[in-house]
Motif scaffolding. Structure first.
Motif, mmCIF file in Angstrom:
data_model
loop_
_atom_site.group_PDB
_atom_site.id
_atom_site.type_symbol
_atom_site.label_atom_id
_atom_site.label_comp_id
_atom_site.label_asym_id
_atom_site.label_seq_id
_atom_site.Cartn_x
_atom_site.Cartn_y
_atom_site.Cartn_z
ATOM 1 N N ARG A 258 0.827 -1.214 0.000
ATOM 2 C CA ARG A 258 0.000 0.000 0.000
ATOM 3 C C ARG A 258 0.852 1.250 0.000
ATOM 4 N N ALA A 259 0.302 2.307 -0.585
ATOM 5 C CA ALA A 259 0.857 3.657 -0.449
ATOM 6 C C ALA A 259 -0.036 4.408 0.534
ATOM 7 N N TRP A 260 0.588 5.108 1.472
ATOM 8 C CA TRP A 260 -0.167 5.876 2.470
ATOM 9 C C TRP A 260 0.225 7.334 2.320
ATOM 10 N N TYR A 261 -0.774 8.175 2.114
ATOM 11 C CA TYR A 261 -0.504 9.614 1.997
ATOM 12 C C TYR A 261 -1.313 10.355 3.062
ATOM 13 N N PHE A 262 -0.621 10.783 4.108
ATOM 14 C CA PHE A 262 -1.293 11.527 5.176
ATOM 15 C C PHE A 262 -1.143 13.028 4.961
ATOM 16 N N TRP A 263 -2.194 13.742 5.305
ATOM 17 C CA TRP A 263 -2.104 15.210 5.415
ATOM 18 C C TRP A 263 -2.637 15.587 6.787
ATOM 19 N N GLN A 264 -1.856 16.383 7.503
ATOM 20 C CA GLN A 264 -2.317 16.907 8.781
ATOM 21 C C GLN A 264 -2.479 18.407 8.642
ATOM 22 N N TYR A 265 -3.664 18.908 8.995
ATOM 23 C CA TYR A 265 -3.944 20.338 8.918
ATOM 24 C C TYR A 265 -2.917 21.122 9.705
ATOM 25 N N PRO A 266 -2.426 22.250 9.204
ATOM 26 C CA PRO A 266 -2.786 22.791 7.895
ATOM 27 C C PRO A 266 -1.805 22.429 6.780
ATOM 28 N N ASN A 267 -0.540 22.135 7.075
ATOM 29 C CA ASN A 267 0.497 22.208 6.030
ATOM 30 C C ASN A 267 1.527 21.086 6.067
ATOM 31 N N LEU A 268 1.179 19.948 6.648
ATOM 32 C CA LEU A 268 2.149 18.846 6.731
ATOM 33 C C LEU A 268 1.611 17.610 6.015
ATOM 34 N N MET A 269 2.439 17.042 5.134
ATOM 35 C CA MET A 269 2.092 15.786 4.489
ATOM 36 C C MET A 269 3.153 14.748 4.821
ATOM 37 N N ILE A 270 2.716 13.509 5.007
ATOM 38 C CA ILE A 270 3.640 12.407 5.263
ATOM 39 C C ILE A 270 3.263 11.277 4.314
ATOM 40 N N ASN A 271 4.184 10.939 3.416
ATOM 41 C CA ASN A 271 3.926 9.901 2.412
ATOM 42 C C ASN A 271 4.758 8.685 2.759
ATOM 43 N N CYS A 272 4.149 7.519 2.778
ATOM 44 C CA CYS A 272 4.998 6.357 3.029
ATOM 45 C C CYS A 272 4.613 5.141 2.215
ATOM 46 N N TYR A 273 5.666 4.409 1.905
ATOM 47 C CA TYR A 273 5.594 3.088 1.292
ATOM 48 C C TYR A 273 6.428 2.203 2.206
ATOM 49 N N GLU A 274 6.543 0.940 1.853
ATOM 50 C CA GLU A 274 7.357 0.051 2.682
ATOM 51 C C GLU A 274 8.820 0.539 2.707
ATOM 52 N N GLY A 275 9.341 0.774 3.915
ATOM 53 C CA GLY A 275 10.742 1.183 4.048
ATOM 54 C C GLY A 275 11.055 2.582 3.565
ATOM 55 N N TYR A 276 10.032 3.393 3.367
ATOM 56 C CA TYR A 276 10.199 4.712 2.762
ATOM 57 C C TYR A 276 9.231 5.696 3.380
ATOM 58 N N MET A 277 9.710 6.917 3.625
ATOM 59 C CA MET A 277 8.804 7.994 4.020
ATOM 60 C C MET A 277 9.364 9.300 3.493
ATOM 61 N N ASP A 278 8.481 10.183 2.998
ATOM 62 C CA ASP A 278 8.911 11.560 2.837
ATOM 63 C C ASP A 278 7.886 12.480 3.457
ATOM 64 N N THR A 279 8.376 13.566 4.048
ATOM 65 C CA THR A 279 7.483 14.575 4.608
ATOM 66 C C THR A 279 7.530 15.798 3.704
ATOM 67 N N ASN A 280 6.396 16.443 3.550
ATOM 68 C CA ASN A 280 6.308 17.682 2.771
ATOM 69 C C ASN A 280 5.753 18.741 3.707
ATOM 70 N N LEU A 281 6.552 19.753 3.960
ATOM 71 C CA LEU A 281 6.129 20.857 4.812
ATOM 72 C C LEU A 281 5.949 22.077 3.909
ATOM 73 N N VAL A 282 4.737 22.637 3.902
ATOM 74 C CA VAL A 282 4.412 23.732 2.988
ATOM 75 C C VAL A 282 4.424 25.044 3.767
ATOM 76 N N LEU A 283 5.353 25.929 3.414
ATOM 77 C CA LEU A 283 5.506 27.173 4.163
ATOM 78 C C LEU A 283 5.069 28.351 3.290
ATOM 79 N N PRO A 284 4.079 29.119 3.745
ATOM 80 C CA PRO A 284 3.677 30.283 2.964
ATOM 81 C C PRO A 284 4.796 31.319 2.950
ATOM 82 N N ILE A 285 5.019 31.942 1.806
ATOM 83 C CA ILE A 285 5.955 33.077 1.736
ATOM 84 C C ILE A 285 5.134 34.367 1.662
ATOM 85 N N ASP A 286 4.299 34.473 0.633
ATOM 86 C CA ASP A 286 3.279 35.527 0.579
ATOM 87 C C ASP A 286 2.087 34.912 -0.149
ATOM 88 N N ALA A 287 1.104 35.722 -0.518
ATOM 89 C CA ALA A 287 -0.109 35.145 -1.120
ATOM 90 C C ALA A 287 0.223 34.331 -2.379
#
Ligand code: FES
Ligand SMILES: [Fe+2]
Length: 375
Positions: A258-287
């Protein structure tokens, strides 16, 4: 034409509508600097924000720095083993005390005039400051912020009355527990500067795989698109898909059932596969701009696996390139007079609906205290 007030702009989204009836948040929410300022005050200053990894602050004196809602922050492990967060702002003339992204120190030494703070934030020494009146050393430590950890991650919250991190994460804590993230080790980072509002990136993540067959041929070859599931709970959305292994090109990069794609409000994503994870942190700069930080972790970060891990990061990089182009096109479209808001796919876009409702609730709740004068 009279410019709409912030109150009118917020009122133009109905956060009570069911998914079938709902519209997306209006285009103005993605382009108006007043909304960006309100988000800084009511979303990013009040939610738990990820600022680093636990393995960066394991030993006494180890620290990470970050910027949260435009505030300089440092989190440091004390000699007593306690992890503490502070505003990284010198009490003398406001310089950043800690200037490295991460590291280890026995004291926190301001580079400007040499004031020293202990790992507990207390002010220890100020050169050439004898005889100064109306100044108490013990009242001029670094100003604290709440800090806590969950799984591999360090979080801070700028709001003094914030509920505990575990309450904020809610059902995500239980949901993620069996996935074994503590067995994974940090490998590498990619940083993307994108000419789009931070919410465009989040929306793109939360469209339930809707764009995958159209935009990501490589990724699409390993996911079973029709079996994609979307679950909303508390402040998180889990999108999940069974994997297919038909020998297509990237399948050696994305393993497991399975592929698991989590999003936690407001701006954090955690993607994982077996033996693998990447986090995506989304930081606003301006509009119109955001920065997205991808951190990659693998179960095996040995030298023998290096090349394989690098290929895996490169596969993600290719997917991101495809996403970046579309996110920037969307931002341009949101500014067009031809667009106001859109409808949502019942099958695919429940995650976006959750995001928009949570955001609307926070912005509407925050309006009276911060923006009444803007009306
Ligand atoms: S600003 Fe830090 S010592 Fe002066
Ligand atoms: Fe994508």
């Amino acid at each position: 034409m009279r410019e709409s007030s912030l109150r009118e702009i917020l009122a133009s989204y109905n956060d009570q509508a069911s998914l079938a009836e709902a519209w997306t948040i209006p285009a103005s929410w993605y382009v108006d600097e007043r909304i960006a300022a309100l988000e800084r005050e009511t979303v990013f200053s009040k939610t738990w924000q990820m600022v680093g990894r636990v393995d960066q602050v394991e030993k006494p004196g180890q620290f990470v720095t970050a910027t949260v809602a435009e505030e300089p922050i440092v989190v440091v492990r004390g000699n007593d083993g306690v992890l503490r967060g502070f505003y990284n702002v010198c009490r003398h003339h406001a310089a950043a005390v800690v200037t490295e992204p991460c590291g280890q120190a026995s004291i926190l030494h301001c580079p400007y005039h040499g004031w020293n703070y202990g790992l507990d934030g207390s002010l220890k020494g100020m050169p050439e400051f004898e005889g100064v009146k109306g100044f108490a050393r013990e009242q001029n430590g670094l100003v604290p912020v709440k800090a806590d950890t969950w799984e591999k991650f360090v979080f801070v919250n700028l709001h003094p009355q914030a509920a505990p991190l575990a309450d904020f994460l809610g059902g995500l804590v239980k949901r993620a527990a069996p996935l074994g993230w503590s067995q994974l080790h940090y490998f590498d980072r990619r940083v993307y500067d994108i000419a789009c509002n931070w919410k465009v990136f989040v929306d793109n993540f939360l469209d339930g795989g809707y764009h995958v067959p159209h935009l990501h041929a490589g990724l699409n070859s390993v996911l079973s698109y029709k079996d994609y599931t979307i679950e909303n709970e508390d402040r998180y959305c889990l999108q999940s898909s069974p994997m297919v292994s038909d020998g297509a090109a990237p399948s050696d990069m994305r393993k497991g059932s399975r592929a698991w794609y989590f999003w936690q409000y407001p701006n954090l994503m955690i993607n994982c596969y077996e033996g693998y994870m990447d986090t995506n942190l989304v930081l606003p700069i301006d509009a119109d701009h955001c920065r997205v930080i991808f951190d990659f972790c693998f179960a095996d970060v040995s030298e023998a696996q290096r090349e394989h891990n690098q290929r895996s990061v490169a596969a993600s990089d290719k997917t991101q390139d495809e996403d970046l182009g579309i996110c920037e096109a969307v931002q341009r479209g949101l500014k067009s007079r031809a667009y106001g808001a859109g409808k949502l796919s019942l099958r695919r876009e429940a995650g976006e609906h959750l995001f928009h409702r949570l955001l609307a609730a926070d912005l509407k709740a925050g309006l009276p205290e911060t923006a009444a004068a803007a009306d």
